[in-house]
Scaffold this motif. Structure first.
Motif, short mmCIF file in Angstrom:
data_model
loop_
_atom_site.label_atom_id
_atom_site.label_comp_id
_atom_site.label_asym_id
_atom_site.label_seq_id
_atom_site.Cartn_x
_atom_site.Cartn_y
_atom_site.Cartn_z
N UNK A 127 92.80 47.02 55.08
CA UNK A 127 91.40 46.78 54.73
C UNK A 127 90.95 47.72 53.60
N UNK A 128 91.27 49.00 53.72
CA UNK A 128 90.86 49.97 52.70
C UNK A 128 91.46 49.64 51.34
N UNK A 129 92.68 49.15 51.33
CA UNK A 129 93.32 48.77 50.07
C UNK A 129 92.61 47.56 49.46
N UNK A 130 92.19 46.60 50.28
CA UNK A 130 91.48 45.43 49.73
C UNK A 130 90.06 45.83 49.31
N UNK A 131 89.45 46.75 50.01
CA UNK A 131 88.12 47.27 49.63
C UNK A 131 88.21 47.93 48.25
N UNK A 132 89.25 48.70 48.02
CA UNK A 132 89.48 49.33 46.72
C UNK A 132 89.62 48.25 45.64
N UNK A 133 90.43 47.24 45.91
CA UNK A 133 90.63 46.17 44.94
C UNK A 133 89.34 45.42 44.62
N UNK A 134 88.52 45.19 45.64
CA UNK A 134 87.24 44.49 45.46
C UNK A 134 86.34 45.26 44.50
N UNK A 135 86.14 46.55 44.77
CA UNK A 135 85.26 47.34 43.92
C UNK A 135 85.89 47.64 42.55
N UNK A 136 87.20 47.70 42.48
CA UNK A 136 87.88 47.88 41.20
C UNK A 136 87.55 46.70 40.28
N UNK A 137 87.57 45.50 40.83
CA UNK A 137 87.20 44.32 40.05
C UNK A 137 85.75 44.38 39.59
N UNK A 138 84.87 44.86 40.46
CA UNK A 138 83.47 45.00 40.06
C UNK A 138 83.32 45.99 38.91
N UNK A 139 84.04 47.09 38.98
CA UNK A 139 83.97 48.10 37.91
C UNK A 139 84.49 47.52 36.60
N UNK A 140 85.59 46.79 36.68
CA UNK A 140 86.14 46.17 35.47
C UNK A 140 85.11 45.22 34.86
N UNK A 141 84.48 44.41 35.68
CA UNK A 141 83.49 43.47 35.18
C UNK A 141 82.28 44.21 34.64
N UNK A 142 81.84 45.25 35.34
CA UNK A 142 80.70 46.07 34.88
C UNK A 142 80.99 46.65 33.49
N UNK A 143 82.17 47.21 33.33
CA UNK A 143 82.53 47.82 32.05
C UNK A 143 82.48 46.82 30.91
N UNK A 144 83.00 45.63 31.15
CA UNK A 144 83.03 44.63 30.08
C UNK A 144 81.66 43.99 29.85
N UNK A 145 80.85 43.89 30.89
CA UNK A 145 79.52 43.29 30.77
C UNK A 145 78.53 44.21 30.08
N UNK A 146 78.59 45.49 30.45
CA UNK A 146 77.66 46.47 29.90
C UNK A 146 78.11 46.85 28.50
#
Length: 146
Positions: A127-146
């Protein structure tokens, strides 16, 4: 075998987290929010560091880490270099802790009730590994969007 798989996934994704934070060309953008984006890349990074250091480091590795979850979402303008240092420290905590576990430890009940019911340590680590992957994707999207 599962321990090595989990360790490999954490190592891969924590190093990707480091690359994502390093990739913000304008350091101030790490902390930017806009319209419906309520969490900045920096705050998501702090959240992941706090989460992993709590559930893997403090609980399984007995590191003594004390989490302040509200600060993970309220702190701002921490230098990029400090975030990267925190990620690197978290990688060491994960590797040291997972190296100390045995495959039979994964079948043990995780020491804390997290989702209102007991679960095995192996399940929670996945679960913790998938939680990391979920938020990692959000950070990647945030970086490219902002």
């Amino acid at each position: 075998m599962l321990i090595q798989t989990i360790k490999s996934l954490f190592d891969r994704d924590l190093n990707k987290l480091k690359i994502e934070i390093e990739s913000y060309q304008d350091e101030s953008k790490i902390w930017a929010i806009d319209k419906n984006i309520s969490n900045s890349g920096g705050n998501l990074c702090l959240h992941l560091i706090g989460n992993i250091n709590t559930y893997i480091g403090a609980e399984l590795g007995k590191t003594g880490y004390i989490r302040d979850r509200p600060l993970e979402f309220s702190l701002k303008n921490i230098p990029k270099s400090e975030l990267i240092s925190k990620i690197e420290s978290t990688i060491l905590v994960v590797n040291n802790t997972l190296d100390s576990l045995t495959e039979s430890d994964l079948e043990d009940i995780y020491p804390q009730i997290v989702f209102e019911k007991e679960m095995t340590t192996g399940f929670f680590l996945v679960h913790l590994a998938t939680h990391l992957g979920y938020h990692l994707g959000q950070i990647n999207y945030h970086r490219r969007l902002i």
